[in-house]
Design a protein around this motif. Structure first.
Motif, PDB file in Angstrom:
ATOM      1  N   GLY A  54       0.859  -1.097  -0.164  1.00 12.98           N
ATOM      2  CA  GLY A  54      -0.079  -0.136  -0.061  1.00 12.98           C
ATOM      3  C   GLY A  54       0.988   1.225   0.118  1.00 12.98           C
ATOM      4  N   GLN A  55       2.110   1.038  -0.130  1.00 10.96           N
ATOM      5  CA  GLN A  55       2.905   2.279  -0.374  1.00 10.96           C
ATOM      6  C   GLN A  55       3.880   2.003  -1.621  1.00 10.96           C
ATOM      7  N   GLU A  56       4.429   3.358  -2.067  1.00  9.75           N
ATOM      8  CA  GLU A  56       5.174   3.420  -3.217  1.00  9.75           C
ATOM      9  C   GLU A  56       6.173   4.476  -3.153  1.00  9.75           C
ATOM     10  N   TYR A  57       7.095   4.344  -3.870  1.00 10.02           N
ATOM     11  CA  TYR A  57       8.321   5.428  -3.907  1.00 10.02           C
ATOM     12  C   TYR A  57       7.778   6.333  -5.266  1.00 10.02           C
ATOM     13  N   ALA A  58       8.284   7.567  -5.012  1.00 14.91           N
ATOM     14  CA  ALA A  58       8.078   8.401  -5.861  1.00 14.91           C
ATOM     15  C   ALA A  58       9.101   9.641  -5.843  1.00 14.91           C
ATOM     16  N   PRO A  76      14.477   1.745  -8.937  1.00 13.29           N
ATOM     17  CA  PRO A  76      15.084   1.155 -10.339  1.00 13.29           C
ATOM     18  C   PRO A  76      16.098   1.817 -10.513  1.00 13.29           C
ATOM     19  N   ASP A  77      16.781   1.184 -11.742  1.00 10.32           N
ATOM     20  CA  ASP A  77      18.025   1.677 -11.975  1.00 10.32           C
ATOM     21  C   ASP A  77      18.101   3.161 -12.722  1.00 10.32           C
ATOM     22  N   TYR A  78      17.046   3.393 -13.309  1.00  8.08           N
ATOM     23  CA  TYR A  78      16.758   4.725 -14.041  1.00  8.08           C
ATOM     24  C   TYR A  78      16.362   5.780 -13.063  1.00  8.08           C
ATOM     25  N   ALA A  79      16.347   5.549 -11.871  1.00  7.55           N
ATOM     26  CA  ALA A  79      15.808   6.495 -10.969  1.00  7.55           C
ATOM     27  C   ALA A  79      17.053   7.367 -10.830  1.00  7.55           C
ATOM     28  N   LYS A  80      16.696   8.938 -10.780  1.00  5.56           N
ATOM     29  CA  LYS A  80      17.799   9.942 -10.651  1.00  5.56           C
ATOM     30  C   LYS A  80      17.957  10.447  -9.203  1.00  5.56           C
ATOM     31  N   VAL A  81      18.933  10.509  -8.576  1.00  2.00           N
ATOM     32  CA  VAL A  81      19.291  10.636  -7.243  1.00  2.00           C
ATOM     33  C   VAL A  81      19.940  11.730  -7.172  1.00  2.00           C
ATOM     34  N   ALA A  82      19.597  12.712  -6.096  1.00  2.00           N
ATOM     35  CA  ALA A  82      20.347  13.923  -6.206  1.00  2.00           C
ATOM     36  C   ALA A  82      21.727  13.818  -5.601  1.00  2.00           C
ATOM     37  N   GLY A  83      22.799  14.336  -6.278  1.00  2.00           N
ATOM     38  CA  GLY A  83      23.984  14.164  -5.622  1.00  2.00           C
ATOM     39  C   GLY A  83      24.886  12.935  -6.448  1.00  2.00           C
ATOM     40  N   GLU A  84      24.139  12.402  -7.290  1.00  2.00           N
ATOM     41  CA  GLU A  84      24.711  11.177  -8.106  1.00  2.00           C
ATOM     42  C   GLU A  84      25.206  11.718  -9.452  1.00  2.00           C
ATOM     43  N   LYS A  85      26.397  11.207  -9.937  1.00  2.00           N
ATOM     44  CA  LYS A  85      26.881  11.820 -11.348  1.00  2.00           C
ATOM     45  C   LYS A  85      26.041  11.302 -12.235  1.00  2.00           C
ATOM     46  N   GLN A  86      25.700  11.963 -13.202  1.00  2.00           N
ATOM     47  CA  GLN A  86      24.953  11.605 -14.295  1.00  2.00           C
ATOM     48  C   GLN A  86      25.629  11.250 -15.456  1.00  2.00           C
ATOM     49  N   GLU A  87      25.689  10.262 -16.118  1.00  2.00           N
ATOM     50  CA  GLU A  87      26.483   9.989 -17.513  1.00  2.00           C
ATOM     51  C   GLU A  87      26.062  10.747 -18.357  1.00  2.00           C
ATOM     52  N   GLY A 108       1.974  24.055  -4.144  1.00  2.00           N
ATOM     53  CA  GLY A 108       1.292  24.731  -3.300  1.00  2.00           C
ATOM     54  C   GLY A 108       0.329  24.302  -2.394  1.00  2.00           C
ATOM     55  N   ASN A 109       0.156  24.947  -1.338  1.00  2.00           N
ATOM     56  CA  ASN A 109      -0.896  24.603  -0.516  1.00  2.00           C
ATOM     57  C   ASN A 109      -0.799  23.199   0.236  1.00  2.00           C
ATOM     58  N   GLY A 110       0.438  22.777   0.465  1.00  2.00           N
ATOM     59  CA  GLY A 110       0.786  21.378   1.045  1.00  2.00           C
ATOM     60  C   GLY A 110       0.341  20.231  -0.053  1.00  2.00           C
ATOM     61  N   ARG A 111       0.512  20.425  -1.328  1.00  2.00           N
ATOM     62  CA  ARG A 111       0.204  19.486  -2.375  1.00  2.00           C
ATOM     63  C   ARG A 111       1.481  19.550  -3.277  1.00  2.00           C
ATOM     64  N   LEU A 112       1.883  18.380  -3.979  1.00  3.93           N
ATOM     65  CA  LEU A 112       2.728  18.158  -4.860  1.00  3.93           C
ATOM     66  C   LEU A 112       2.568  16.938  -5.821  1.00  3.93           C
ATOM     67  N   GLU A 113       3.211  17.350  -7.065  1.00  2.00           N
ATOM     68  CA  GLU A 113       2.784  16.016  -8.014  1.00  2.00           C
ATOM     69  C   GLU A 113       4.163  15.092  -8.023  1.00  2.00           C
ATOM     70  N   GLY A 114       3.732  13.678  -7.934  1.00  2.00           N
ATOM     71  CA  GLY A 114       4.911  12.979  -7.899  1.00  2.00           C
ATOM     72  C   GLY A 114       4.861  11.788  -8.751  1.00  2.00           C
ATOM     73  N   LYS A 115       5.981  11.600  -9.520  1.00  2.00           N
ATOM     74  CA  LYS A 115       5.980  10.502 -10.526  1.00  2.00           C
ATOM     75  C   LYS A 115       6.524   9.202  -9.931  1.00  2.00           C
ATOM     76  N   CYS A 116       5.396   8.302  -9.537  1.00  2.00           N
ATOM     77  CA  CYS A 116       5.574   7.058  -8.936  1.00  2.00           C
ATOM     78  C   CYS A 116       6.544   6.305 -10.024  1.00  2.00           C
ATOM     79  N   TYR A 117       7.278   5.209  -9.288  1.00  2.00           N
ATOM     80  CA  TYR A 117       8.043   4.292  -9.820  1.00  2.00           C
ATOM     81  C   TYR A 117       7.245   3.182 -10.434  1.00  2.00           C
ATOM     82  N   ASP A 118       5.833   3.116 -10.501  1.00  2.00           N
ATOM     83  CA  ASP A 118       5.117   1.931 -10.833  1.00  2.00           C
ATOM     84  C   ASP A 118       4.565   2.659 -12.349  1.00  2.00           C
TER      85      ASP A 118
END
Length: 133
Positions: A32-36, A110-121, A43-53
């Motif tokens: 019942g949980q997912e990474y995004a 997943p491998d294609y996930a972009k993580v902050a602070g990681e060197k991008q090729e 704004g107003n305590g809301r955001l748009e997230g791209k889930c990894y599903d």
């Protein structure tokens, strides 16, 4: 006149310790949980997230996080999915850059996930050569 040894009003306020410097236990997703990844702040305590599903959901930031945990574009968050609304979710936890790298190394992200602070090729898609001119 006595010397001011206390520091006045600001001394009473004190300095707050940040919790980000302390090590905390890594929270993994459950049923019942997912990474995004945060795509847009609405704004107003809301955001748009791209889930990894593969779905994009409108997410609500919990009241516990407002003014305490600052979320920005590109952060990795843990969402609690709603059974009755598939296009909406609630932000349960925000991962720091170090935690996100650990999640990716464990195979949770997943491998294609972009993580902050990681060197991008850099993929050089441009086939233009200056010597041809």
């Amino acid at each position: 006149m006595p010397k001011n040894k206390g520091g006045g009003k600001n001394k009473r306020r004190g300095k707050r310790e940040t919790k980000s410097t302390q090590k905390r236990e890594l929270i993994l997703k459950e049923e019942g949980q997912e990474y995004a990844r945060v795509e847009k702040l609405l704004g107003n305590g809301r955001l748009e997230g791209k889930c990894y599903d593969g779905k994009t959901r409108m997410c609500i930031i919990r009241g516990k996080f407002i003014k305490r945990v600052w979320i920005k574009i590109g952060d990795i968050v843990l969402l609690g999915l709603r059974e009755f609304q598939d296009d909406k979710a609630d932000v349960i936890h925000k991962y720091g850059p170090d935690e996100a790298r650990i999640l990716k190394a464990k195979g949770e992200l997943p491998d294609y996930a972009k993580v902050a602070g990681e060197k991008q090729e850099d993929d050089d898609d441009c086939n233009f050569d200056f010597e041809d001119i």
